[in-house]
Every structure is written in structure tokens, then in C-alpha cells.
Motif scaffolding. Structure first.
Motif, PDB file in Angstrom:
ATOM      1  N   GLU A  45       0.822  -1.213   0.000  1.00 37.46           N
ATOM      2  CA  GLU A  45       0.000   0.000   0.000  1.00 37.46           C
ATOM      3  C   GLU A  45       0.854   1.261   0.000  1.00 37.46           C
ATOM      4  OE1 GLU A  45      -2.311  -0.569   3.491  1.00 37.46           O
ATOM      5  OE2 GLU A  45      -3.750  -1.964   2.548  1.00 37.46           O
ATOM      6  N   LEU A  46       2.000   1.203   0.685  1.00 32.52           N
ATOM      7  CA  LEU A  46       2.893   2.367   0.752  1.00 32.52           C
ATOM      8  C   LEU A  46       3.786   2.502  -0.483  1.00 32.52           C
ATOM      9  CD1 LEU A  46       4.050   2.173   4.494  1.00 32.52           C
ATOM     10  CD2 LEU A  46       2.432   3.791   3.482  1.00 32.52           C
ATOM     11  N   GLY A  47       3.813   1.453  -1.313  1.00 31.00           N
ATOM     12  CA  GLY A  47       4.677   1.491  -2.494  1.00 31.00           C
ATOM     13  C   GLY A  47       6.129   1.265  -2.177  1.00 31.00           C
ATOM     14  N   TRP A  48       6.387   0.540  -1.069  1.00 27.97           N
ATOM     15  CA  TRP A  48       7.775   0.295  -0.656  1.00 27.97           C
ATOM     16  C   TRP A  48       8.450  -0.712  -1.577  1.00 27.97           C
ATOM     17  CZ3 TRP A  48      10.370  -4.127   0.856  1.00 27.97           C
ATOM     18  CH2 TRP A  48      11.618  -3.939   1.463  1.00 27.97           C
ATOM     19  N   GLN A  49       9.726  -0.474  -1.907  1.00 31.01           N
ATOM     20  CA  GLN A  49      10.555  -1.411  -2.669  1.00 31.01           C
ATOM     21  C   GLN A  49      11.900  -1.525  -1.959  1.00 31.01           C
ATOM     22  OE1 GLN A  49       9.863  -3.291  -5.293  1.00 31.01           O
ATOM     23  NE2 GLN A  49       7.760  -2.527  -5.486  1.00 31.01           N
ATOM     24  N   PRO A  50      12.526  -2.709  -1.979  1.00 32.39           N
ATOM     25  CA  PRO A  50      13.841  -2.841  -1.341  1.00 32.39           C
ATOM     26  C   PRO A  50      14.864  -1.943  -2.018  1.00 32.39           C
ATOM     27  CG  PRO A  50      13.338  -4.787  -2.652  1.00 32.39           C
ATOM     28  CD  PRO A  50      12.080  -3.973  -2.592  1.00 32.39           C
ATOM     29  N   HIS A  51      15.752  -1.377  -1.249  1.00 29.71           N
ATOM     30  CA  HIS A  51      16.794  -0.492  -1.758  1.00 29.71           C
ATOM     31  C   HIS A  51      17.806  -1.312  -2.553  1.00 29.71           C
ATOM     32  CE1 HIS A  51      20.142   2.372  -1.818  1.00 29.71           C
ATOM     33  NE2 HIS A  51      19.248   3.298  -1.540  1.00 29.71           N
ATOM     34  N   HIS A  52      18.028  -0.891  -3.803  1.00 31.89           N
ATOM     35  CA  HIS A  52      18.897  -1.662  -4.693  1.00 31.89           C
ATOM     36  C   HIS A  52      20.304  -1.845  -4.104  1.00 31.89           C
ATOM     37  CE1 HIS A  52      20.901  -3.056  -8.327  1.00 31.89           C
ATOM     38  NE2 HIS A  52      21.791  -2.099  -8.147  1.00 31.89           N
ATOM     39  N   ALA A  53      20.907  -0.768  -3.648  1.00 32.98           N
ATOM     40  CA  ALA A  53      22.280  -0.849  -3.141  1.00 32.98           C
ATOM     41  C   ALA A  53      22.360  -1.758  -1.922  1.00 32.98           C
ATOM     42  CB  ALA A  53      22.802   0.547  -2.798  1.00 32.98           C
ATOM     43  N   ALA A  54      21.335  -1.659  -1.050  1.00 29.19           N
ATOM     44  CA  ALA A  54      21.342  -2.499   0.143  1.00 29.19           C
ATOM     45  C   ALA A  54      21.225  -3.977  -0.219  1.00 29.19           C
ATOM     46  CB  ALA A  54      20.197  -2.090   1.066  1.00 29.19           C
ATOM     47  N   ARG A  55      20.392  -4.274  -1.216  1.00 31.83           N
ATOM     48  CA  ARG A  55      20.236  -5.666  -1.649  1.00 31.83           C
ATOM     49  C   ARG A  55      21.546  -6.205  -2.204  1.00 31.83           C
ATOM     50  NH1 ARG A  55      15.166  -6.396  -5.478  1.00 31.83           N
ATOM     51  NH2 ARG A  55      15.978  -8.520  -5.400  1.00 31.83           N
ATOM     52  N   VAL A  56      22.219  -5.388  -2.993  1.00 30.51           N
ATOM     53  CA  VAL A  56      23.480  -5.826  -3.584  1.00 30.51           C
ATOM     54  C   VAL A  56      24.519  -6.088  -2.500  1.00 30.51           C
ATOM     55  CG1 VAL A  56      25.424  -5.087  -5.012  1.00 30.51           C
ATOM     56  CG2 VAL A  56      23.085  -4.752  -5.830  1.00 30.51           C
ATOM     57  N   LEU A  57      24.601  -5.163  -1.532  1.00 35.14           N
ATOM     58  CA  LEU A  57      25.583  -5.323  -0.453  1.00 35.14           C
ATOM     59  C   LEU A  57      25.303  -6.559   0.398  1.00 35.14           C
ATOM     60  CD1 LEU A  57      26.004  -1.616   0.699  1.00 35.14           C
ATOM     61  CD2 LEU A  57      27.707  -3.049  -0.460  1.00 35.14           C
ATOM     62  N   SER A  58      24.034  -6.944   0.463  1.00 35.47           N
ATOM     63  CA  SER A  58      23.686  -8.119   1.257  1.00 35.47           C
ATOM     64  C   SER A  58      23.884  -9.420   0.497  1.00 35.47           C
ATOM     65  CB  SER A  58      22.226  -8.020   1.722  1.00 35.47           C
ATOM     66  OG  SER A  58      21.344  -8.132   0.614  1.00 35.47           O
ATOM     67  N   GLY A  59      24.319  -9.309  -0.768  1.00 36.68           N
ATOM     68  CA  GLY A  59      24.583 -10.512  -1.558  1.00 36.68           C
ATOM     69  C   GLY A  59      23.400 -10.994  -2.366  1.00 36.68           C
ATOM     70  N   GLU A  60      22.280 -10.268  -2.352  1.00 34.20           N
ATOM     71  CA  GLU A  60      21.118 -10.670  -3.140  1.00 34.20           C
ATOM     72  C   GLU A  60      21.345 -10.334  -4.613  1.00 34.20           C
ATOM     73  OE1 GLU A  60      17.164  -9.687  -1.786  1.00 34.20           O
ATOM     74  OE2 GLU A  60      17.987  -9.049   0.137  1.00 34.20           O
ATOM     75  N   ARG A  61      20.556 -10.994  -5.467  1.00 34.51           N
ATOM     76  CA  ARG A  61      20.574 -10.617  -6.885  1.00 34.51           C
ATOM     77  C   ARG A  61      20.009  -9.222  -7.042  1.00 34.51           C
ATOM     78  NH1 ARG A  61      17.742 -15.494  -9.955  1.00 34.51           N
ATOM     79  NH2 ARG A  61      17.244 -13.764 -11.307  1.00 34.51           N
ATOM     80  N   CYS A  62      20.508  -8.508  -8.065  1.00 36.62           N
ATOM     81  CA  CYS A  62      20.065  -7.128  -8.244  1.00 36.62           C
ATOM     82  C   CYS A  62      18.792  -7.021  -9.071  1.00 36.62           C
ATOM     83  CB  CYS A  62      21.179  -6.289  -8.860  1.00 36.62           C
ATOM     84  SG  CYS A  62      21.689  -6.834 -10.485  1.00 36.62           S
ATOM     85  N   GLY A  63      18.352  -8.123  -9.680  1.00 39.64           N
ATOM     86  CA  GLY A  63      17.085  -8.113 -10.394  1.00 39.64           C
ATOM     87  C   GLY A  63      17.147  -7.467 -11.765  1.00 39.64           C
ATOM     88  N   ALA A  64      18.321  -7.464 -12.392  1.00 38.54           N
ATOM     89  CA  ALA A  64      18.461  -6.883 -13.729  1.00 38.54           C
ATOM     90  C   ALA A  64      19.450  -7.702 -14.547  1.00 38.54           C
ATOM     91  CB  ALA A  64      18.934  -5.434 -13.646  1.00 38.54           C
ATOM     92  N   VAL A  65      19.231  -7.745 -15.845  1.00 38.17           N
ATOM     93  CA  VAL A  65      20.193  -8.350 -16.768  1.00 38.17           C
ATOM     94  C   VAL A  65      20.565  -7.305 -17.814  1.00 38.17           C
ATOM     95  CG1 VAL A  65      19.299 -10.677 -16.415  1.00 38.17           C
ATOM     96  CG2 VAL A  65      18.418  -9.302 -18.303  1.00 38.17           C
ATOM     97  N   GLY A  66      21.714  -7.491 -18.446  1.00 34.67           N
ATOM     98  CA  GLY A  66      22.228  -6.480 -19.361  1.00 34.67           C
ATOM     99  C   GLY A  66      22.292  -6.945 -20.804  1.00 34.67           C
TER     100      GLY A  66
END
Length: 349
Positions: A45-66
Motif C-alpha cells: 500500500e505504501l509502495g515500498w521497494q527494497p533499496h537496490h544498493a542495500a540488496r546488492v551489499l547483502s549478496g542478493e541478486r540485483c534483479g536486472a540483466v544487461g
């Protein structure tokens, strides 16, 4: 500028602690299913999305391909192939909520620099590599970086299971398709055929040229009567090459173009020279498009599902990122669609 919602906002809206929000959004134990569902509902409802930089630093996938395209920029605005390819890629990625990072550069060195930068910045989880070269530095670079990749338009050769990182390939049999084109023209009676080819350093251009020569030998045609002329894929170079070969003492009776834009430009050149198509010149285009179907006469063309080719490439890359094995997947064989631009050659040119 509106303030982005934070975990604190979600905690306040859901009536729980910030640590409970973190547990709920990251799928970790420690909260009830009712709390997890409430937290996720408030976050949406608030439109929250995980912070990209924080996800990357935590070792998660960044959710993009090039995807980097190293082609002269002036050749892209009129060619439909890449638009259809990217539309197929995007169709698959959108369904999986994966972003496509796209960049156009002037040459292969610039493309390698982009790959190195994306890897260093952790901007993408993997890449689609188009236009494989005959001497291609990109597979070795991607292996050294550890960046998963799919070669779009590869050779179809098996990919080593221990390839670091996994390098997959999706491909179509250009060689067999080109042999089929020459057999079709030979069956109509053509004995002088010129291939108005694309960029000479591309692997698929080399495969088409090699196949044309091999099939000509098999059919017993003299080498000087069946040849390839490289261009940059643009309508301007396609037209210039057409004008040159038609001005020769023994001009070809059939022309095979490596894309639709050059074929349409070549047809216009023939009309300007007073050479009727197909009365005195037959024309075949590689990769059918609306241009081939609305031109008069309608152009004989190789037909394939280019968007489907893009979907196959994107599916293979997502499979790699999910831990699947590297592999070579073959797309459909381009199918020749005879139309009004091909016919038996005139008895005298």
C-alpha cells in the motif's frame, strides 16, 4: 520530491517492530503468518521497494540483466530485427519482474568496458551477448569476471559443463538456411548469385558466406559466379553495393541480402536503373518484415519468429541464474517464403 517509504513507516502502519518488518519482508522465521501477510500488505500500500544498493551489499541478486549492442548507431534506426528481438526478451523479463539494462556502443572494446563496469558495480546478474564475432574476446572476459551469459546467435556447439561461469547459447542454423536459399535460386535457373552480406567480422556473416560457397561448389557453380560483398547492414551501403554489382559486365541475376532494409534499398536501385524485378533480377531478403511485404513487388524472404528468438534467449538466461546447467538451444530454422521478387532469370541479360 515525495519521500520514499521506509521500514519504519511500514512498522508504524502494521503496528509491529522494525525487526519484525525485516523478518517478514525477507522471508525469515520469527513472525507469524498473519503478521507477515499484514506487513507485506502495508508495504504494498505504501509502495515500498527494497533499496537496490542495500540488496546488492547483502549478496542478493540485483534483479536486472544487461544487453550491450556494439553496432554503428546509424544502422539501428531502420532495422527491425533488434526491435523484435528486444521485445521478445522484454516479454519474458517483465513476467519475472527482471529489468533489462540496455546500452548501445560503437565497438566491441567499448562493449567489453561496459561489461567490466557492470560487473564491478554489480549492476546486473547476467548478460545477453549478441552478434558473436569470429574472434570474440567477450566469452573469455565474462568467464574471467564470473558473469553468467547467453550468446545470442552462437554456433550451436556444446557448452562445456564446467565452463566458469555458465555460458549458454541460443542459435539458428544460418548455414542450412543459406544453402536452402541458393538451392531455391538454382532451381529457378539462376547461375550468377551475389550475397550482399552484413558486417564481415560477425560469426553469422562468416557462416552464411562459408555455406554459400560450399553449396555453390556442391551445385557445380563457378566460384566467380557466386560471391559475397560485405556491408555495414545500412540501406546506404546496401544500395551502393547493389549499384556496383549491377554495373559489372556480367552482373548477377539474383541478389541475397542479409537484412530487409538492404533488400528494399537494392530493389529501389534496380528500379532506378530500369532493371525489372523479378524479370531481370531476383531478390531475397534475410529476416522477413513488414517492409518486405509492402514493397512492390513483395520480397521473397527468410521468415522466422525473431521475438520468439528473444524469448528463448531470455528464458535461458533466467534458467542459468536459477542454477540451471549451461546448454546450447536451437531456435527454429528460418523458412524461405517465396513471393513476387523471385522468378526464373531472363534468357538474355
Amino acid at each position: 520530491m515525495a519521500r520514499r517509504p521506509t521500514i519504519k513507516d511500514i512498522a508504524r502502519g502494521a503496528g509491529v517492530s522494525e525487526s519484525a518488518v525485516s523478518f517478514a519482508l525477507n522471508g525469515r522465521p520469527g513472525v507469524s503468518e498473519d503478521t507477515r501477510a499484514r506487513v507485506r500488505r502495508v508495504a504494498e500500500e505504501l509502495g515500498w521497494q527494497p533499496h537496490h544498493a542495500a540488496r546488492v551489499l547483502s549478496g542478493e541478486r540485483c534483479g536486472a540483466v544487461g544487453l550491450v549492442l556494439a553496432r554503428p548507431a546509424h544502422t539501428l534506426g531502420v532495422e527491425s530485427f533488434f526491435l523484435q528481438l528486444v521485445s521478445g526478451v522484454q516479454e519474458v523479463l517483465s513476467a519475472g519482474r527482471t529489468a533489462l539494462l540496455f546500452q548501445v556502443v560503437e565497438d566491441i572494446d567499448a562493449e567489453c568496458a561496459v561489461h567490466r563496469r557492470w560487473w564491478a558495480e554489480r549492476r546486473v546478474d547476467g548478460v545477453l551477448v549478441v552478434d558473436p564475432r569470429t574472434r570474440d574476446p567477450r566469452p573469455e572476459l565474462l568467464a574471467r569476471l564470473g558473469l553468467p551469459a547467453v550468446l545470442v546467435g552462437g554456433t550451436g556447439e556444446p557448452v562445456p559443463a564446467d565452463s566458469p561461469p555458465p555460458l549458454s547459447s541460443v542459435w539458428a542454423d544460418d548455414a542450412r538456411a543459406m544453402a536452402g536459399v541458393l538451392r531455391h535460386l538454382h532451381g529457378l535457373g539462376h547461375r550468377r548469385v551475389t550475397h550482399i552480406a552484413g558486417l564481415p567480422g560477425l560469426a553469422h556473416t562468416a557462416r552464411r558466406i562459408t555455406s554459400l560457397r560450399a553449396e555453390a561448389r556442391r551445385l557445380g557453380l563457378p566460384e566467380e559466379h557466386v560471391r559475397s560483398v560485405p556491408t555495414d547492414y545500412s540501406d546506404a551501403e546496401g544500395a551502393a553495393a547493389t549499384r556496383r554489382v549491377l554495373a559489372e559486365p556480367d552482373p548477377p541475376t539474383a541478389l541475397v541480402y542479409d537484412n530487409d532494409v538492404m533488400a528494399v534499398a537494392g530493389s529501389a536501385v534496380a528500379a532506378g536503373l530500369g532493371i525489372p524485378v523479378p524479370g531481370r533480377l531476383s531478390i531475397v531478403a534475410w529476416d522477413d518484415s513488414a517492409l518486405c511485404r509492402v514493397t512492390h513487388p513483395r520480397l521473397t524472404a527468410l521468415v522466422r519468429d525473431t521475438a520468439g528468438f528473444g524469448r528463448l534467449a531470455a528464458e535461458e538466461l533466467l534458467a542459468l541464474l536459477a542454477g540451471g546447467p549451461p546448454r546450447a538451444r536451437e531456435s527454429e530454422l528460418p523458412r524461405l517464403e517465396p513471393r513476387e521478387s523471385t522468378a526464373p532469370p531472363a534468357a538474355a541479360y
